[in-house]
Scaffold this motif. Structure first.
Motif, PDB file in Angstrom:
ATOM      1  N   PHE A 164       0.952  -1.246  -0.102  1.00 47.48           N
ATOM      2  CA  PHE A 164       0.059   0.431  -0.076  1.00 47.48           C
ATOM      3  C   PHE A 164       0.842   1.076   0.017  1.00 47.48           C
ATOM      4  O   PHE A 164       0.417   2.411  -1.003  1.00 47.48           O
ATOM      5  CB  PHE A 164      -0.849   0.261   1.046  1.00 47.48           C
ATOM      6  N   TRP A 196       2.987   1.768  -3.098  1.00 48.70           N
ATOM      7  CA  TRP A 196       1.700   2.197  -4.117  1.00 48.70           C
ATOM      8  C   TRP A 196       0.939   3.832  -3.850  1.00 48.70           C
ATOM      9  O   TRP A 196       1.047   4.017  -4.797  1.00 48.70           O
ATOM     10  CB  TRP A 196       0.554   1.239  -4.379  1.00 48.70           C
ATOM     11  N   LYS A 197       0.857   4.133  -3.127  1.00 48.16           N
ATOM     12  CA  LYS A 197       1.239   5.229  -2.200  1.00 48.16           C
ATOM     13  C   LYS A 197       1.778   6.711  -3.056  1.00 48.16           C
ATOM     14  O   LYS A 197       1.893   7.640  -3.780  1.00 48.16           O
ATOM     15  CB  LYS A 197       0.873   5.974  -0.611  1.00 48.16           C
ATOM     16  N   PRO A 244       1.848  -1.360  -8.990  1.00 51.22           N
ATOM     17  CA  PRO A 244       0.955  -0.756  -8.750  1.00 51.22           C
ATOM     18  C   PRO A 244      -0.601  -1.052  -7.603  1.00 51.22           C
ATOM     19  O   PRO A 244       0.270  -1.668  -6.367  1.00 51.22           O
ATOM     20  CB  PRO A 244       0.078  -2.043 -10.132  1.00 51.22           C
ATOM     21  N   GLU A 245      -1.303  -0.324  -7.613  1.00 47.59           N
ATOM     22  CA  GLU A 245      -2.627  -0.802  -6.208  1.00 47.59           C
ATOM     23  C   GLU A 245      -2.378  -2.463  -6.605  1.00 47.59           C
ATOM     24  O   GLU A 245      -2.867  -3.083  -6.851  1.00 47.59           O
ATOM     25  CB  GLU A 245      -3.893  -0.074  -6.402  1.00 47.59           C
ATOM     26  N   ASP A 305      -4.044  -5.583  -4.744  1.00 47.85           N
ATOM     27  CA  ASP A 305      -4.590  -6.518  -5.342  1.00 47.85           C
ATOM     28  C   ASP A 305      -4.681  -7.718  -4.924  1.00 47.85           C
ATOM     29  O   ASP A 305      -3.852  -8.029  -4.095  1.00 47.85           O
ATOM     30  CB  ASP A 305      -4.017  -7.387  -6.420  1.00 47.85           C
TER      31      ASP A 305
END
Length: 147
Positions: free
Chosen positions: A113, A116-117, A122-123, A125
């Motif tokens: 997370f 990703w921020k 990628p986001e 999953d």
């Protein structure tokens, strides 16, 4: 001493109990496998062929609810039943593997997370996090069981 009738009877009794315990464990695992097989068959049968593996709305809502309930009940009941038929060593091994899998997901999600921020990955999953938990559980089981 091992030639005495008592020693042979005790050894035979131990072996019979070990076979019974193994049979009970295999029965529980086989039943869980069968439930998963039937559930997977229905999901595969009703899945929209054009939607892809991880697409939303690719199975009917009633099947999603039934599959989720079957999964929760099967895992809950199966875990409880396996703990009843397993010996102390197996319980310790399964507890340790569960902790390892939980830690992989517990550590993996916040790390993914925050990366990703930062725009690095990628986001997050859930499918990959679940797969990482299952894979780490299998590796931990092999490590604790066969080391």
């Amino acid at each position: 001493m091992t030639n005495s009738p008592e020693a042979i009877m005790v050894e035979g009794d131990w072996q019979a109990r070990a076979k019974q315990r193994t049979r009970r464990i295999n029965t529980v695992v086989g039943a869980l496998f069968a439930v998963g097989l039937v559930s997977g068959f229905f999901v595969g049968f009703f899945e929209d062929k054009n939607a892809g593996l991880v697409a939303a709305n690719s199975i009917p809502p009633w099947l999603a609810v039934v599959s989720a309930v079957v999964f929760v009940v099967s895992v809950s009941y199966g875990s409880w039943k396996l703990m009843q038929v397993s010996d102390e060593l197996e319980r310790v091994v399964h507890t340790k593997t569960t902790v390892v899998a939980g830690n992989v997901m517990l550590i993996g999600y916040p790390s993914w997370f925050i990366l990703w921020k930062g725009g690095i990955v990628p986001e997050p999953d859930a499918l990959w996090l679940f797969a990482a938990g299952i894979f780490s559980s299998a590796l931990a089981y092999a490590w604790y069981k066969y080391r």
